[in-house]
Design an enzyme around this catalytic site. Structure first.
Site, PDB file in Angstrom:
ATOM      1  N   GLU A  80      -4.756   0.147   2.221  1.00 22.63           N
ATOM      2  CA  GLU A  80      -3.358  -0.089   1.866  1.00 22.63           C
ATOM      3  C   GLU A  80      -2.460   0.464   2.963  1.00 22.63           C
ATOM      4  OE1 GLU A  80      -2.801  -0.417  -2.685  1.00 22.63           O
ATOM      5  OE2 GLU A  80      -2.906   1.700  -2.247  1.00 22.63           O
ATOM      6  N   GLY A 139       5.061  -1.522  -1.740  1.00 22.14           N
ATOM      7  CA  GLY A 139       6.349  -1.582  -2.432  1.00 22.14           C
ATOM      8  C   GLY A 139       7.502  -2.020  -1.545  1.00 22.14           C
ATOM      9  N   GLU A 175       0.555   7.657  -2.090  1.00 21.06           N
ATOM     10  CA  GLU A 175       1.625   8.377  -2.806  1.00 21.06           C
ATOM     11  C   GLU A 175       1.168   9.778  -3.196  1.00 21.06           C
ATOM     12  OE1 GLU A 175       2.404   5.215  -5.606  1.00 21.06           O
ATOM     13  OE2 GLU A 175       3.230   4.032  -3.964  1.00 21.06           O
ATOM     14  N   LYS A 234       1.022   2.691 -11.610  1.00 22.27           N
ATOM     15  CA  LYS A 234       1.792   3.863 -11.150  1.00 22.27           C
ATOM     16  C   LYS A 234       2.506   4.499 -12.348  1.00 22.27           C
ATOM     17  CE  LYS A 234       1.845   1.824  -6.599  1.00 22.27           C
ATOM     18  NZ  LYS A 234       2.488   1.655  -5.308  1.00 22.27           N
ATOM     19  N   ASN A 281      -2.576  -1.275 -10.345  1.00 19.39           N
ATOM     20  CA  ASN A 281      -2.183   0.134 -10.432  1.00 19.39           C
ATOM     21  C   ASN A 281      -0.745   0.181 -10.956  1.00 19.39           C
ATOM     22  OD1 ASN A 281      -1.398   2.767  -9.960  1.00 19.39           O
ATOM     23  ND2 ASN A 281      -1.582   2.661  -7.722  1.00 19.39           N
ATOM     24  N   SER A 293       2.077  -4.861  -1.432  1.00 14.30           N
ATOM     25  CA  SER A 293       2.938  -6.027  -1.696  1.00 14.30           C
ATOM     26  C   SER A 293       2.181  -7.332  -1.924  1.00 14.30           C
ATOM     27  CB  SER A 293       3.974  -6.188  -0.579  1.00 14.30           C
ATOM     28  OG  SER A 293       4.838  -5.063  -0.549  1.00 14.30           O
ATOM     29  N   HIS A 324      -4.717   7.879  -2.964  1.00 14.41           N
ATOM     30  CA  HIS A 324      -3.589   6.948  -2.816  1.00 14.41           C
ATOM     31  C   HIS A 324      -2.532   7.589  -1.920  1.00 14.41           C
ATOM     32  CE1 HIS A 324      -0.209   4.350  -3.671  1.00 14.41           C
ATOM     33  NE2 HIS A 324      -1.077   3.471  -4.149  1.00 14.41           N
TER      34      HIS A 324
HETATM   35  P1  13P Z   1       2.652  -2.726  -4.377  1.00 16.56           P
HETATM   36  O1  13P Z   1       1.736  -3.881  -4.743  1.00 16.56           O
HETATM   37  O2  13P Z   1       3.759  -2.515  -5.365  1.00 16.56           O
HETATM   38  O3  13P Z   1       3.097  -2.789  -2.959  1.00 16.56           O
HETATM   39  O4  13P Z   1       1.758  -1.387  -4.491  1.00 16.56           O
HETATM   40  C1  13P Z   1       0.537  -1.346  -3.848  1.00 16.56           C
HETATM   41  C2  13P Z   1      -0.170  -0.116  -4.259  1.00 16.56           C
HETATM   42  O5  13P Z   1       0.215   0.974  -3.855  1.00 16.56           O
HETATM   43  C3  13P Z   1      -1.325  -0.250  -5.157  1.00 16.56           C
HETATM   44  O6  13P Z   1      -2.028   0.941  -5.247  1.00 16.56           O
END
Ligand code: 13P
Length: 248
Positions: A166, A172, A99, A14, A12, A207, A97
């Site tokens: 997740e 992150g 976010e 982002k 992803n 992560s 997600h």
């Molecule tokens: P990271 O791997 O950067 O922690 O992000 C995970 C994520 O949100 C994938 O959708």
């Protein structure tokens, strides 16, 4: 890995990536990035879907989107529809997600609508679920996940579906859930999915990087990874694919 389903390594991106960066990434992936037993997918930003559809398909990398709206067309400024994603060559769409839930205030009711639209238009949703740190610390993880999975209530069995667990506190941050936490939580997610009539693949996300991928992917109930930061560079993304291929 819990069952014979092919492991999925999904990146992803982002809100990252220009056209040139993405074309360089494709070059760096090499000719055959997807081994026989591993499925590979990438979710670039919307602007890169069309230009990447053909180069990805040549390398057996599946294309996905990071979100979508729950209508096909109309006066929804700034939104993108399932039809447009199909038109751009998407197989997957990420829904729910954290976010989107946290920053855009997406509710379970909205996510449920989006799931229906994704299926109607031939997209496979990757439904993201996960608890915040304070929810884990107060022992509410399973309750939160159960509530997030309730969007699948009444959905017919056998629809194309992938779930990604997740933990929000691991996204992150460089922190990952421990193998014990991953095993325990994935067991609960599979149990809840089966109660709801769904036997689908469950990915871990948060992560994941080349240093921890082998350990996380080897946990019972983990059938792949949804990766943010480590999917932005072709070399680290390929290391994740190699880690999955070794376990297949
Ligand atoms: P990271 O791997 O950067 O922690 O992000 C995970 C994520 O949100 C994938 O959708």
């Amino acid at each position: 890995m819990a069952n014979a389903t092919r492991c999925l390594i999904a990146g992803n991106w982002k809100m990252n990536g220009t056209l040139q960066e993405s074309l360089d990434f494709v070059d760096d992936l090499g000719a055959n990035p997807a081994p026989e037993h591993v499925e590979v997918a990438l979710m670039p930003p919307f602007t890169l879907l069309h230009p990447l559809a053909f180069p990805f398909s040549e390398k057996d990398v599946r294309l996905g989107a990071q979100s979508m709206y729950c209508e096909v067309s109309g006066a929804f400024t700034g939104s993108i529809s399932p039809l447009m994603l199909r038109d751009a060559g998407c197989h997957y769409v990420i829904l729910g997600h954290s976010e989107r839930r946290d920053i855009q205030h997406e509710s379970n009711a909205l996510i449920r609508k989006k799931l229906g639209m994704a299926w109607e238009h031939g997209l496979e949703p990757i439904l993201c679920i996960g608890e915040h740190l304070e929810e884990r610390e107060s022992g509410k993880t399973n309750e939160v996940l159960k509530e997030q999975l309730s969007v699948l209530e009444g959905v017919e069995a056998g629809v194309p579906l992938t779930v990604a667990y997740e933990p929000v506190w691991a996204i992150g941050t460089g922190k990952t859930a421990s193998p014990e936490q991953v095993k325990e939580t994935h067991a609960f997610v599979h149990e809840e999915l089966s109660r709801l009539g769904h036997d689908c693949r469950v990915l871990y996300g948060g992560s994941v990087n080349p240093g921890n991928a082998a350990e996380l992917l080897a946990c019972d109930g983990v059938e792949g990874a949804l990766v943010g930061g480590a999917s932005l560079k072709a070399d680290s993304f390929m290391e994740l694919i190699e880690a999955a291929a070794k376990l297949a």
